[in-house]
Structure formats: C-alpha cells, structure tokens
Design a protein around this motif. Structure first.
Motif, PDB file in Angstrom:
ATOM      1  N   ASP A 106       1.787   7.878   3.073  1.00  0.00           N
ATOM      2  CA  ASP A 106       0.685   8.081   4.257  1.00  0.00           C
ATOM      3  C   ASP A 106       1.515   7.663   5.433  1.00  0.00           C
ATOM      4  O   ASP A 106       2.220   6.609   5.669  1.00  0.00           O
ATOM      5  CB  ASP A 106      -0.390   7.087   4.237  1.00  0.00           C
ATOM      6  CG  ASP A 106      -1.276   7.230   5.305  1.00  0.00           C
ATOM      7  OD1 ASP A 106      -2.422   7.573   4.967  1.00  0.00           O
ATOM      8  OD2 ASP A 106      -1.094   7.030   6.442  1.00  0.00           O
ATOM      9  N   GLY A 107       1.934   8.918   6.400  1.00  0.00           N
ATOM     10  CA  GLY A 107       2.862   8.563   7.432  1.00  0.00           C
ATOM     11  C   GLY A 107       2.352   7.655   8.552  1.00  0.00           C
ATOM     12  O   GLY A 107       3.027   7.016   9.103  1.00  0.00           O
ATOM     13  N   ASN A 117      -8.222   6.534  15.310  1.00  0.00           N
ATOM     14  CA  ASN A 117      -7.947   7.979  15.065  1.00  0.00           C
ATOM     15  C   ASN A 117      -7.665   8.129  13.669  1.00  0.00           C
ATOM     16  O   ASN A 117      -8.176   9.168  12.943  1.00  0.00           O
ATOM     17  CB  ASN A 117      -6.614   8.350  15.801  1.00  0.00           C
ATOM     18  CG  ASN A 117      -6.888   8.482  17.473  1.00  0.00           C
ATOM     19  OD1 ASN A 117      -7.944   8.435  17.662  1.00  0.00           O
ATOM     20  ND2 ASN A 117      -5.776   8.406  18.190  1.00  0.00           N
ATOM     21  N   LYS A 118      -7.067   7.360  12.828  1.00  0.00           N
ATOM     22  CA  LYS A 118      -6.763   7.646  11.441  1.00  0.00           C
ATOM     23  C   LYS A 118      -7.967   7.475  10.561  1.00  0.00           C
ATOM     24  O   LYS A 118      -8.376   8.117   9.710  1.00  0.00           O
ATOM     25  CB  LYS A 118      -5.903   6.581  10.992  1.00  0.00           C
ATOM     26  CG  LYS A 118      -5.595   6.693   9.398  1.00  0.00           C
ATOM     27  CD  LYS A 118      -4.736   8.127   9.149  1.00  0.00           C
ATOM     28  CE  LYS A 118      -4.289   8.148   7.714  1.00  0.00           C
ATOM     29  NZ  LYS A 118      -3.770   9.306   7.382  1.00  0.00           N
ATOM     30  N   SER A 160       0.874  -1.208  -0.155  1.00  0.00           N
ATOM     31  CA  SER A 160      -0.031  -0.020   0.074  1.00  0.00           C
ATOM     32  C   SER A 160       0.879   1.404   0.108  1.00  0.00           C
ATOM     33  O   SER A 160       0.382   2.421  -0.512  1.00  0.00           O
ATOM     34  CB  SER A 160      -0.816  -0.082   1.179  1.00  0.00           C
ATOM     35  OG  SER A 160      -1.687  -1.116   1.420  1.00  0.00           O
ATOM     36  N   THR A 161       2.181   1.183   0.549  1.00  0.00           N
ATOM     37  CA  THR A 161       2.988   2.177   0.602  1.00  0.00           C
ATOM     38  C   THR A 161       4.016   2.528  -0.323  1.00  0.00           C
ATOM     39  O   THR A 161       4.557   3.498  -0.379  1.00  0.00           O
ATOM     40  CB  THR A 161       3.534   2.600   2.102  1.00  0.00           C
ATOM     41  OG1 THR A 161       4.132   1.319   2.398  1.00  0.00           O
ATOM     42  CG2 THR A 161       2.349   2.583   3.250  1.00  0.00           C
ATOM     43  N   VAL A 210       3.125   4.019   7.155  1.00  0.00           N
ATOM     44  CA  VAL A 210       4.664   3.678   6.962  1.00  0.00           C
ATOM     45  C   VAL A 210       5.143   3.703   8.599  1.00  0.00           C
ATOM     46  O   VAL A 210       5.771   2.683   8.738  1.00  0.00           O
ATOM     47  CB  VAL A 210       5.255   4.911   6.681  1.00  0.00           C
ATOM     48  CG1 VAL A 210       6.861   4.801   6.810  1.00  0.00           C
ATOM     49  CG2 VAL A 210       4.922   4.858   4.973  1.00  0.00           C
ATOM     50  N   GLY A 211       4.618   4.533   9.461  1.00  0.00           N
ATOM     51  CA  GLY A 211       4.935   4.149  10.917  1.00  0.00           C
ATOM     52  C   GLY A 211       4.468   3.086  11.469  1.00  0.00           C
ATOM     53  O   GLY A 211       5.104   2.485  12.442  1.00  0.00           O
ATOM     54  N   LEU A 212       3.170   2.597  11.071  1.00  0.00           N
ATOM     55  CA  LEU A 212       2.482   1.396  11.688  1.00  0.00           C
ATOM     56  C   LEU A 212       3.690   0.142  11.183  1.00  0.00           C
ATOM     57  O   LEU A 212       3.946  -0.796  12.160  1.00  0.00           O
ATOM     58  CB  LEU A 212       1.355   1.069  11.259  1.00  0.00           C
ATOM     59  CG  LEU A 212       0.465  -0.265  11.632  1.00  0.00           C
ATOM     60  CD1 LEU A 212       0.733  -0.469  13.171  1.00  0.00           C
ATOM     61  CD2 LEU A 212      -0.775  -0.392  11.043  1.00  0.00           C
ATOM     62  N   ARG A 213       4.161   0.206   9.945  1.00  0.00           N
ATOM     63  CA  ARG A 213       4.951  -1.066   9.543  1.00  0.00           C
ATOM     64  C   ARG A 213       6.222  -0.933  10.394  1.00  0.00           C
ATOM     65  O   ARG A 213       6.794  -1.988  10.826  1.00  0.00           O
ATOM     66  CB  ARG A 213       5.164  -0.753   7.959  1.00  0.00           C
ATOM     67  CG  ARG A 213       5.799  -2.018   7.619  1.00  0.00           C
ATOM     68  CD  ARG A 213       6.060  -1.738   6.139  1.00  0.00           C
ATOM     69  NE  ARG A 213       6.759  -3.007   5.435  1.00  0.00           N
ATOM     70  CZ  ARG A 213       7.621  -2.875   4.624  1.00  0.00           C
ATOM     71  NH1 ARG A 213       7.970  -1.896   3.994  1.00  0.00           N
ATOM     72  NH2 ARG A 213       8.292  -4.035   4.019  1.00  0.00           N
ATOM     73  N   ASN A 214       6.930   0.259  10.303  1.00  0.00           N
ATOM     74  CA  ASN A 214       8.066   0.535  11.140  1.00  0.00           C
ATOM     75  C   ASN A 214       7.991  -0.039  12.694  1.00  0.00           C
ATOM     76  O   ASN A 214       8.981  -0.768  13.166  1.00  0.00           O
ATOM     77  CB  ASN A 214       8.604   1.682  11.016  1.00  0.00           C
ATOM     78  CG  ASN A 214       9.014   2.078   9.580  1.00  0.00           C
ATOM     79  OD1 ASN A 214       9.322   1.239   8.847  1.00  0.00           O
ATOM     80  ND2 ASN A 214       9.251   3.508   9.255  1.00  0.00           N
TER      81      ASN A 214
END
Length: 486
Positions: free
Chosen positions: A330-331, A423-424, A314-315, A334-338
């Motif tokens: 989408d931050g 929240n997203k 997706s990213t 990306v942040g969730l994957r990291n």
C-alpha cells in the motif's frame, strides 16, 4: 382411454417428477456456477474492510502523536516547575502561569474573613415584627461605614413573617449577605454572614420598623446592624469583622480580600491556610521539573513508536511464513511511514547547541523506533533553553524549524479534512461501494438464471409427463389388443 393434458399437469407436484431428472440438484449447481464470481468479490471486500480498520487505527495513533507533540510546542510545556512549601498546612503554592525557578519566604499574619453576626433569640417559630430592612455592602473603619459600589437592597418583612421567612427573603434578594436560622433552647436566632471575604465585604443593616421606633430593640429593629448605634439590634451582640488577608513575602507586606495571593509572584498562586507564628515563615522553592518534561518527551517517543510499529507491521512481507501485512504494497502507508521519519531527520536549524534528537539522547534504530537514553536526556535538560529550541524553534517568517513544531504541522496536514488519511479512507469507501455493487449484479444474474432454468425444466417436465402418459396409454392398448387376439 385418453389422458387430458390438465390431468397430467395436476399429477406433477415437483419439478423433475415428470422427467425423472434430479432437477433441483442441476439447478442449484448451475446457479452456484453463476455465483462463482462472488467468492473473489467477497474475499476482496474482506480485504477492503481490513484496510479500513487498519487506517482507522493509524488515524487514531497519528492523532495521539499530534497531541503528544503539541505539548512540546507550547512554552508552558517547558516551563513546568516543581513547587515545595516547608509548611504546606499553612502556605501552599500552585503554578498557574509562566513562572521562574526561585525561592522566597511567606509569613501569614491574618486570614481573610467575612463579617458575621447573630441576632438575639425570639420564640421558636415566632414573628420578628414588620417593616423594611436595608442591606448595604462596604467597609467599616472605627465605627464608620463606607458603602461599596453595589446598590443598597431593601427587604420588606411582613407582620406574620417568621425568622425562616426573613432569612429566605434576604437570601433571595442578592444583597451579598447569607442568612441562616439557628434554633437552640432559647428559641430562634438569625445568623448573617457576608457572602465574600475581605474588608470591603462588610455589611450594614438599617431598619424602618413599623412600630415607629427603630432603636427600641423590640420589633424589626432587633435585626439592625450599625456600629454607629452599638446598643441597637445585632450590633449590641458579639460579631466577627470582615478583614483582608495579611501576609509577608520576603518581609514585604501584601494584602488580599481572599486567602489567595494571585501573581504576587508571577505565575504562582499562593494559598494562605493558617496564621504562621512570628519568625516561622514558610519557605517556598520552585525548581525546574525535569521529571515532568522527561515524561512529555517520553510520551512523544512512545506515540511516534506506536505509529511507526503499526505501519511497519502492516506493510511488511514475512518471507519465512510467506505472509503479507494487511497493507503490504500500500503506497499510502509506506509513504506515511517514510514521511514521518523524514520529519524527524530533516534539520532546519543551524548554530544551535542541539540540532538533532541524538544530541539529547534520543536515537532511531534500524526498525525506525526511537530509544531514549535517560541519563543523556537528563543532562541535556540542564540546558533547558537549548533543548526547548530543538523542539519549538521557528524562523522569523513563522515557518517551523523545531522538531515538535514540524511534526505538529505535518500531522495536522495528514489529519485534516482533505488530508492524506481522510482521502485514503474515502477511496476505500468508494472501492467498497463498487465491490458491493458488483456483488449485487452477480446475485441479480444468478436470480434471473435460476428463474430461467426453473421455467425451462418445468416446461420439460410437462412435456416429458405428457409423453410418458402417452407411452403408458399405448402400452395399455397393445396389451388389450394382445388379449383379444389370444
């Protein structure tokens, strides 16, 4: 000759006729220009909905991941045993709690059974006699009845009651005795059986026969059952005595009111199905079920890979096809994957035999997906306690240091009511509402513009129609003057 304004107006039936202009075409094109911003807004709305759909799928996969890791955070997930009986038809075993790997023999000398008896026959559909039956639940020993803790139950039998009606009254009384009517060539018989098995589930029935004789085997006394009066009523017939199950475990005698031994061996329920011959006990073995634990670990790996693959796809931006994923840039995604990768990489443990997934044969590739080395994992599971520590260890203060414990904690935060994913999703919903509001504004402006244009062109048509009529009138006058002059 004069044309009235009203007549001129009536002659105009459509905007543009008076002026000769393609008014409808002009208006539609001008309105289309007013609506031009809708194209961008609608394209943006489609992207928002795509993101909403993507986050819905992400949320579902993260929930699946949480379910998978939850199994690995429980002691029961690591205490799975494979149980085998050498004589399954006689003795079967199931794991119902925390049990250890072991082996033992089970012999079955008696099966638990309920008390049962049957009355003598009376004519089909006939009456048995009136009076009162008193039913008690307890145990028999050498013809002596010892009542249990349940109170005695009285059942009143009327003079016109058939055996079927008597059976219904007994069943409705809740006395712990089940009544059934058997009909054969001899007539009707009342069959009685204690509801539960076990020696303490026997029953006694005494009668208060309205014929004045409780021992004449003529009236209601025919339904009595009291071994202290073995010639009266059903006690004079053959019967099955209530008894406990009797078994031996490694030669030690155990009894049970049911054909199950619960926790006689901790964590196991042993079902007794049939009597075993002397010297032919069933051998029960319980071993660590590595297959079940491997399955639980594989489910965790599969669930993690599903989330990671979706987030990666997706990213990403494909430079060859020049196409971007639905969440490219989408931050949050990306942040969730990291963060998920970080949870697995973070090592909060020290001094253990296994301190990382790679130590037990689970490695992470460049794409972020996990791969299981089955042979190495199987060997690692031989040291079950240390593999268990890798996944569920906690510090003295309760903080999670095990991999599964940390992942469960993190996914719980992500999925919580005010967590990252909700929240997203809420933010996208607000963005969608703003977009729809902007579309409504554009449509409202276009509607007002169309109304204004129609009003303007209608007025122009009327004016042009009047001028055209005046011109025609002048042409007619000039022609008349010319004829007169000729």
């Amino acid at each position: 000759m004069r044309f009235r304004r009203e007549e001129i107006g009536m002659a105009i039936t459509s905007v543009g006729i008076g002026s000769g202009l393609e008014v409808e075409d002009i208006i539609s094109k001008l309105v289309a220009l007013e609506k031009k911003p809708l194209e961008g807004l609608q394209a943006k709305a489609e992207k928002i909905q795509t993101k909403v759909s993507s986050y819905g799928e992400i949320k579902s996969l993260v929930s699946t991941l949480q379910d998978a890791v939850s199994k690995l955070t429980l002691d029961s997930g690591w205490n799975t045993l494979a149980v085998k009986s050498s004589k399954e038809s006689a003795v079967s075993v199931s794991v119902t709690g925390i049990a250890a790997a072991t082996s033992f023999s089970v012999g079955v000398q008696k099966l638990a059974q309920s008390q049962s008896t049957v009355s003598t026959a009376i004519s089909a559909g006939g009456t048995i006699g009136s009076g009162q039956l008193t039913l008690e639940i307890g145990s028999w020993n050498a013809g002596v009845f010892t009542a249990g803790t349940a109170a005695a139950v009285n059942v009143t039998v009327g003079a016109t009651d058939t055996l079927a009606q008597v059976a219904a009254k007994i069943n409705d009384s809740g006395a712990g005795v089940v009544a059934t009517v058997l009909s054969d060539a001899s007539g009707d018989r009342l069959m009685l059986r204690s509801k539960e098995t076990g020696a303490v589930s026997g029953f006694r029935i005494t009668t208060a026969d309205d014929d004045g004789n409780n021992a004449d085997n003529a009236g209601l006394s025919r339904l009595a059952f009291d071994l202290a009066q073995p010639t009266v009523g059903m006690a004079a017939n053959s019967y099955q005595a209530a008894q406990d199950a009797v078994a031996t475990i490694n030669g030690i005698t155990v009894t049970s009111a049911k054909n199950q031994l619960v926790n006689a061996v901790p964590g196991l329920t042993i079902s007794l199905n049939e009597v075993t011959p002397a010297g032919a006990d069933a051998l029960i073995t319980t071993t660590v079920d590595k297959e079940a634990m491997t399955k639980n670990i594989q489910e965790f790996v599969d669930a993690y890979n599903a989330v990671n693959t979706l987030l990666a796809t997706s990213t990403k931006y494909d430079s060859e096809t020049k196409t971007a994923g639905d969440l490219q840039g989408d931050g949050t995604a990306v942040g969730l994957r990291n963060s998920l990768r970080s949870v697995l990489a973070t090592n909060g443990m020290t001094g253990n035999v296994f301190n990382s997934l790679s130590d037990i044969g689970i490695t992470m590739g460049r794409d972020g997906n996990l791969t299981v080395n089955g042979a190495k994992l199987s060997t690692s599971l031989d040291d079950l306690e240390n593999v268990k520590k890798l996944f569920i260890q906690r510090n003295a203060d309760g903080t999670a240091t095990g991999l599964a414990a940390r992942m469960k904690s993190y996914t719980g935060e992500v999925l919580s009511f005010d967590g990252l994913l909700n929240n997203k999703t809420d933010a996208l919903a607000r963005e969608s509402d703003r977009n729809l509001s902007e579309q409504d504004k554009v449509n409202d402006r276009a509607t007002l513009a169309e109304a204004r244009l129609r009003k303007t062109y209608t007025a122009l048509d009327v004016k042009m129609g009047t001028l055209q009529a005046l011109a025609n009138y002048m042409d007619q006058q000039v022609s008349q003057w010319n004829k007169k002059n000729d």
